[in-house]
Design an enzyme around this catalytic site. Sequence first.
Site, short mmCIF file in Angstrom:
data_model
loop_
_atom_site.label_atom_id
_atom_site.label_comp_id
_atom_site.label_asym_id
_atom_site.label_seq_id
_atom_site.Cartn_x
_atom_site.Cartn_y
_atom_site.Cartn_z
CG ASN A 1 -0.11 -0.21 2.50
OD1 ASN A 1 0.54 -1.15 2.62
ND2 ASN A 1 -0.47 0.57 3.49
NE ARG A 2 2.77 2.34 5.23
CZ ARG A 2 3.98 2.51 5.88
NH1 ARG A 2 5.00 3.18 5.72
NH2 ARG A 2 4.14 1.59 7.28
N GLY A 3 5.20 3.25 0.15
CA GLY A 3 6.64 3.02 0.00
C GLY A 3 7.32 2.09 -0.62
CB ILE A 4 10.12 -0.20 -0.50
CG1 ILE A 4 11.14 0.77 0.06
CG2 ILE A 4 10.71 -1.46 -1.13
CD1 ILE A 4 12.30 0.25 0.98
NE ARG B 1 -2.39 -3.91 11.04
CZ ARG B 1 -2.15 -3.79 12.24
NH1 ARG B 1 -0.92 -3.63 12.73
NH2 ARG B 1 -3.22 -3.84 13.00
CG ASP C 1 -2.19 -8.46 12.76
OD1 ASP C 1 -0.99 -8.37 12.65
OD2 ASP C 1 -2.70 -8.07 13.65
N GLY D 1 6.53 -4.52 7.52
CA GLY D 1 7.63 -4.23 8.71
C GLY D 1 7.01 -2.93 9.16
CE1 TYR E 1 12.72 -1.87 10.30
CE2 TYR E 1 14.93 -1.19 10.18
CZ TYR E 1 13.84 -1.41 9.36
OH TYR E 1 13.71 -1.30 8.19
CE LYS F 1 12.95 -4.69 8.02
NZ LYS F 1 12.12 -5.30 7.14
#
Length: 245
Positions: A22-25, A45, A59, A88, A151, A155
């Site tokens: 839905n967004r970004g990368i 989500r 989820d 993430g 984080y 990762k």
Amino acid sequence: MTQVQAQEGSAEGRVVLVTGANRGIGRAIAERFVAQGDRVATIYRSGELPKGVFGVKGDMTSSEQVDAAFAEVEKELGPVEVLVANAGITKDQLLMRMSDDEFEQVIDVNLTGTFRCVRRASKGMIRLRKGRIVMISSVIGLFGGPGQVNYAASKAGLVGMARSITRELGGRGITANVVAPGFIETAMTAELPEDTQKKYKSTIPAGRFAQPEEVAAAVTFLASDEAGYISGAVIPVDGGLGMGH
């Protein structure tokens, strides 16, 4: 439960699932797969999806919701041939102040959530005797970052996961690789003060932030037939920031 944004794409295209498209990368990755004729789905989500992406809300912290989402995608599009584990979260906090909950939530979404998706996707890939798994890590997972113990741990864990999957499933035509982006040109980085942006860019040999499309290019390559002999690799897309790690 589902959202379809004017689904397009070749009937012969592969079924690709990109979490968090839905967004970004994640959005840039999904758009690139759609543009090359693949049938693209996402588990997300909230928010609007790119044109041509079949969306199922779910989820990452729930095995039941992940399994149900895969079942929806399989019913609509067919078995998942390419999984891009991108979803993430961050909950940055200094080590001494970081709560158990702040640590566990990030691990549960970023690392265990990826495991849930990979476990579910692998069932179909094993039957097909082919598959591409690409996990989106971060330069922070290799380089470290103050206030990002949770984080970075989540990762970094993706590297061990990809390499273990490679050893376990490599003989079945399935590859598992990691893409580790550095600083990316997003709405969030654009809001940083100019002095802060200059400071960050001064540490990057390329002298600039990446475009989301540059990360998407690395992902689509690893998902391609041409990358069939690449597995267990970590591909940095960070302008040289974390080289040597």
